[in-house]
Design a protein around this motif. Structure first.
Motif, PDB file in Angstrom:
ATOM      1  N   GLY A 105       0.626  -0.952  -9.340  1.00  0.00           N
ATOM      2  CA  GLY A 105       1.869  -0.722  -9.484  1.00  0.00           C
ATOM      3  C   GLY A 105       2.399   0.613  -9.979  1.00  0.00           C
ATOM      4  O   GLY A 105       3.408   1.144  -9.593  1.00  0.00           O
ATOM      5  N   VAL A 299      10.314  -1.687 -12.001  1.00  0.00           N
ATOM      6  CA  VAL A 299      10.041  -1.078 -10.438  1.00  0.00           C
ATOM      7  C   VAL A 299       8.598  -1.047 -10.095  1.00  0.00           C
ATOM      8  O   VAL A 299       8.334  -1.352  -9.012  1.00  0.00           O
ATOM      9  N   ALA A 302       8.111  -4.680  -9.170  1.00  0.00           N
ATOM     10  CA  ALA A 302       8.744  -4.774  -7.865  1.00  0.00           C
ATOM     11  C   ALA A 302       8.104  -4.177  -6.359  1.00  0.00           C
ATOM     12  O   ALA A 302       7.930  -4.679  -5.272  1.00  0.00           O
ATOM     13  N   MET A 303       7.487  -2.928  -6.814  1.00  0.00           N
ATOM     14  CA  MET A 303       6.680  -2.095  -5.788  1.00  0.00           C
ATOM     15  C   MET A 303       5.258  -3.161  -5.573  1.00  0.00           C
ATOM     16  O   MET A 303       4.859  -3.118  -4.311  1.00  0.00           O
ATOM     17  N   ALA A 305       5.171  -6.284  -5.635  1.00  0.00           N
ATOM     18  CA  ALA A 305       5.587  -7.534  -4.880  1.00  0.00           C
ATOM     19  C   ALA A 305       5.894  -7.015  -3.324  1.00  0.00           C
ATOM     20  O   ALA A 305       5.841  -7.653  -2.388  1.00  0.00           O
ATOM     21  N   PHE A 306       6.825  -5.949  -3.426  1.00  0.00           N
ATOM     22  CA  PHE A 306       7.058  -5.491  -1.937  1.00  0.00           C
ATOM     23  C   PHE A 306       5.948  -5.085  -1.099  1.00  0.00           C
ATOM     24  O   PHE A 306       6.026  -5.419   0.165  1.00  0.00           O
ATOM     25  N   ARG A 307       4.756  -4.570  -1.847  1.00  0.00           N
ATOM     26  CA  ARG A 307       3.699  -4.119  -0.804  1.00  0.00           C
ATOM     27  C   ARG A 307       2.762  -5.407  -0.575  1.00  0.00           C
ATOM     28  O   ARG A 307       1.915  -5.652   0.270  1.00  0.00           O
ATOM     29  N   LEU A 309       3.807  -8.743  -0.759  1.00  0.00           N
ATOM     30  CA  LEU A 309       4.093 -10.307  -0.354  1.00  0.00           C
ATOM     31  C   LEU A 309       3.916 -10.403   1.226  1.00  0.00           C
ATOM     32  O   LEU A 309       3.441 -11.550   1.516  1.00  0.00           O
ATOM     33  N   PRO A 310       4.132  -9.301   1.813  1.00  0.00           N
ATOM     34  CA  PRO A 310       3.859  -9.439   3.315  1.00  0.00           C
ATOM     35  C   PRO A 310       2.719  -9.681   3.879  1.00  0.00           C
ATOM     36  O   PRO A 310       2.598 -10.149   4.827  1.00  0.00           O
TER      37      PRO A 310
END
Length: 346
Positions: A105, A299, A302-303, A305-307, A309-310
Motif C-alpha cells: 500500500g 489511503v 484503500a489502494m 483494496a482498490f488494486r 479486490l478485482p
C-alpha cells in the motif's frame, strides 16, 4: 481470611509453567545456536553497522510516531463528531495488517509509480525513492503512529472531567490547560509509548527487507537471517541474537517501568466538555491533524483494496489453500495464547 495453610491449586502450577515456557524456549534456542557455534569468531563491520542502523531507525521511528500522534490524539480528545468512534477503531487497522500488504500500500502511494511521485513530476519536482532509511522509518510510522495515538488518547480519556470544569471556572485558556493538565499526563504516557514503539521497531524484518534498499539498511533481525540462511555462520547468529535479546529486553523493561497512568487522578464519570476548544484556530488545527492522519493511514489501505479486490476471482487454488492454512494456524495460535494467558492470570 485464611486460618490455615491452603494447598496450591493445580491452575497455579499451570500458570507458573506457562509463564516460564516462553523465556525458556527463547533461552534454549539461543543456547542451541551458541553450542553449535565455532569459538574464536565474532562480529564484523557489517554486523556493527546493522546494529547502528537498527538503533537509529528505531529511535527515529519512535520519535516521529509519537510526535505526530500527540496532535492527533489531542484533536480526537477535544472533538466529538460523527464517525469518530469508527475512526478510532480504524486507527488499529495498520498495526494489524500483514506487513507485506501494508508495504504494498505504501509503495502504491509513495513508490516510484505512486501518485505522490506522479504529482511531484507533474509539478516539475524530481521524484524521490522510498527505499532506504527514510522508507523504513516511513513504514514504521505508518504502523506505529496509530498505536501511539491510541495510547496517548487513552491518557486524555483518563483525565477527570472535573479538572476541566475547574479549569473553565478559573478562566484557563488552552495554553494554561496544556501546561497544567495535559503536560503532566503526557510526561507519564509518552515515555512508555516511545519505548514500546522502539521495541517493536528493533525487531523489524520484512520492512527492512523490502524497503531497506541495500546492505546499508540492514537490521539485526535481517543480519541474523542472512547469517543463518546464506552464510550458515552460527557464531555471528548467536552473537547477534544475544545483542538483539539484550536491546529488546532492556527497552521492554524500561517500557514497563515508565508505562501506566498512575497519579493522573480519579473522576466521577461525568461527561467531558472542553470549554477551551471553541476557538476557530484550534478547530482548524484539530481538523487538519485529523484529516492528515486519516489520509496518511487510510489511503494506502484503500489502494490495496482498490488494486486487490478485482483480482480476487482470478486467484489460483494455491492461494486459497494458503489462506485456509493461515486461518487454521491463527486459530490454533490464538487458542493456545488465550489458554496460556488465562492460566498465567489466574
Amino acid at each position: 481470611m485464611a486460618v490455615r495453610a491452603q494447598p496450591i491449586r493445580p491452575v497455579v502450577w499451570v500458570g507458573g509453567l506457562a509463564a516460564l515456557a516462553v523465556p525458556t524456549l527463547i533461552l534454549l534456542s539461543i543456547g542451541a545456536v551458541i553450542v553449535a557455534a565455532e569459538p574464536g569468531r565474532g562480529l564484523g563491520p557489517a554486523d556493527w553497522a546493522a546494529i547502528r542502523f537498527t538503533l537509529v531507525q528505531a529511535m527515529l521511528s519512535a520519535l516521529i510516531s509519537v510526535a505526530l500522534a500527540i496532535p492527533v490524539a489531542r484533536a480526537l480528545a477535544r472533538r466529538q463528531f460523527r464517525g469518530r468512534g469508527l475512526l478510532v477503531t480504524l486507527l488499529g487497522a495498520p498495526f494489524l495488517l500483514p506487513v507485506i500488504v501494508a508495504v504494498f500500500g505504501l509503495l502504491a502511494v509513495f513508490g516510484r509509480g505512486g501518485f505522490v511521485n506522479a504529482a511531484l513530476e507533474a509539478l516539475g519536482f524530481p521524484a524521490f525513492s522510498i527505499f532506504g532509511l527514510h522508507g523504513v522509518v516511513l513504514a514504521h510510522v505508518f504502523f506505529n503512529m496509530p498505536l501511539a495515538t491510541r495510547l496517548i488518547l487513552q491518557g486524555w480519556a483518563e483525565l477527570p472531567a472535573e479538572r476541566f470544569r475547574l479549569a473553565a471556572s478559573l478562566g484557563m485558556d488552552a495554553r494554561a490547560i496544556r501546561r497544567h493538565l495535559e503536560w503532566p499526563m503526557l510526561r507519564k504516557v509518552v515515555p512508555g509509548a516511545l519505548l514500546l514503539i522502539f521495541v517493536i521497531c528493533t525487531t523489524s524484518f520484512a520492512v527492512a527487507l523490502i524497503l531497506g534498499g541495500g546492505p546499508r539498511a540492514t537490521t539485526v533481525e535481517l543480519a541474523i537471517y542472512q547469517a543463518l540462511r546464506f552464510d550458515f555462520d552460527l557464531t555471528r547468529a548467536a552473537f547477534l541474537s544475544l545483542l538483539q535479546l539484550a536491546i529488546t529486553g532492556l527497552a521492554a523493561f524500561a517500557a514497563l517501568r515508565w508505562s501506566g497512568l498512575a497519579g493522573v487522578g480519579a473522576a466521577l464519570d461525568r461527561p467531558l466538555r472542553r470549554w477551551d476548544a471553541g476557538a476557530p484556530a484550534l478547530r482548524l488545527l484539530d481538523a487538519i491533524a485529523i484529516i492528515a492522519a486519516s489520509l496518511f493511514l487510510l489511503v494506502p489501505m484503500a489502494m490495496v483494496a482498490f488494486r486487490g479486490l478485482p483480482a480476487i476471482p482470478t486467484l489460483p487454488s494455491a492461494v486459497w489453500t494458503a489462506a485456509f492454512t493461515s486461518l487454521v494456524v491463527a486459530f490454533c495460535s490464538t487458542c493456545l495464547v488465550a489458554m496460556l494467558a488465562i492460566s498465567i492470570g489466574l
